[in-house]
Design a protein around this motif. Structure first.
Motif, PDB file in Angstrom:
ATOM      1  N   HIS A 222       0.853  -1.184   0.000  1.00 39.92           N
ATOM      2  CA  HIS A 222       0.000   0.000   0.000  1.00 39.92           C
ATOM      3  C   HIS A 222       0.888   1.232   0.000  1.00 39.92           C
ATOM      4  O   HIS A 222       2.062   1.163   0.440  1.00 39.92           O
ATOM      5  N   TYR A 223       0.344   2.344  -0.506  1.00 44.43           N
ATOM      6  CA  TYR A 223       1.166   3.519  -0.791  1.00 44.43           C
ATOM      7  C   TYR A 223       0.467   4.800  -0.334  1.00 44.43           C
ATOM      8  O   TYR A 223      -0.761   4.869  -0.212  1.00 44.43           O
ATOM      9  N   ALA A 224       1.277   5.805  -0.151  1.00 45.70           N
ATOM     10  CA  ALA A 224       0.745   7.144   0.047  1.00 45.70           C
ATOM     11  C   ALA A 224       0.138   7.629  -1.266  1.00 45.70           C
ATOM     12  O   ALA A 224       0.601   7.261  -2.351  1.00 45.70           O
ATOM     13  N   ASP A 225      -0.875   8.455  -1.150  1.00 51.26           N
ATOM     14  CA  ASP A 225      -1.536   8.959  -2.355  1.00 51.26           C
ATOM     15  C   ASP A 225      -0.560   9.712  -3.263  1.00 51.26           C
ATOM     16  O   ASP A 225      -0.670   9.659  -4.487  1.00 51.26           O
ATOM     17  N   SER A 226       0.398  10.380  -2.656  1.00 48.02           N
ATOM     18  CA  SER A 226       1.321  11.224  -3.417  1.00 48.02           C
ATOM     19  C   SER A 226       2.241  10.430  -4.343  1.00 48.02           C
ATOM     20  O   SER A 226       2.812  10.995  -5.281  1.00 48.02           O
TER      21      SER A 226
END
Length: 128
Positions: free
Chosen positions: A59-63
């Motif tokens: 999972h990742y940061a939106d940025s």
């Protein structure tokens, strides 16, 4: 315990790519959920992304969604951060972090306090 050493940082032009590596020492690397964080000058350390112990979930940061990819090679005790289409705002010191888990496919959260082990960081500078 596990020790973490990041590498692969450097200077890159906007739109370019870099791949960071995080080598872990110590036994049972496959039991460590891994995360990447970054800290720009004057800012707090922020979550970039995380990968589960088996590597099956990320999972990742939106940025960074859609531009960065985390992977891991458990036999090599290494986790990677592939960064594509880099932007000026990606300039920061990048850190990998680890937390031990008894579960086979555990992914840690985006919260810094969940991680027990940290590397020294590697500088990524994106120029225009």
């Amino acid at each position: 315990q596990v020790q973490l050493v990041e590498s692969g940082g450097g200077l890159v032009q906007a739109g370019g790519s870099l791949r960071l590596s995080c080598a872990a020492s110590g036994p049972t690397f496959s039991h460590y959920a891994m995360g990447w964080f970054r800290q720009a000058p004057g800012k707090e350390r922020e979550f970039v992304g995380a990968i589960s112990t088996s590597g099956g979930r990320t999972h990742y940061a939106d940025s960074v969604m859609g531009r960065f990819t985390i992977s891991r090679d458990n036999p090599k005790n290494t986790v990677y951060l592939q960064m594509n289409n880099l932007k000026l705002e990606d300039t920061a010191v990048y850190y990998c972090a680890a937390v031990w888990s008894r579960y086979s496919d555990y992914a840690a959260s985006r919260l810094r306090y969940e991680y027990d082990y940290w590397g020294q960081g590697t500088q990524v500078t994106v120029s225009s």
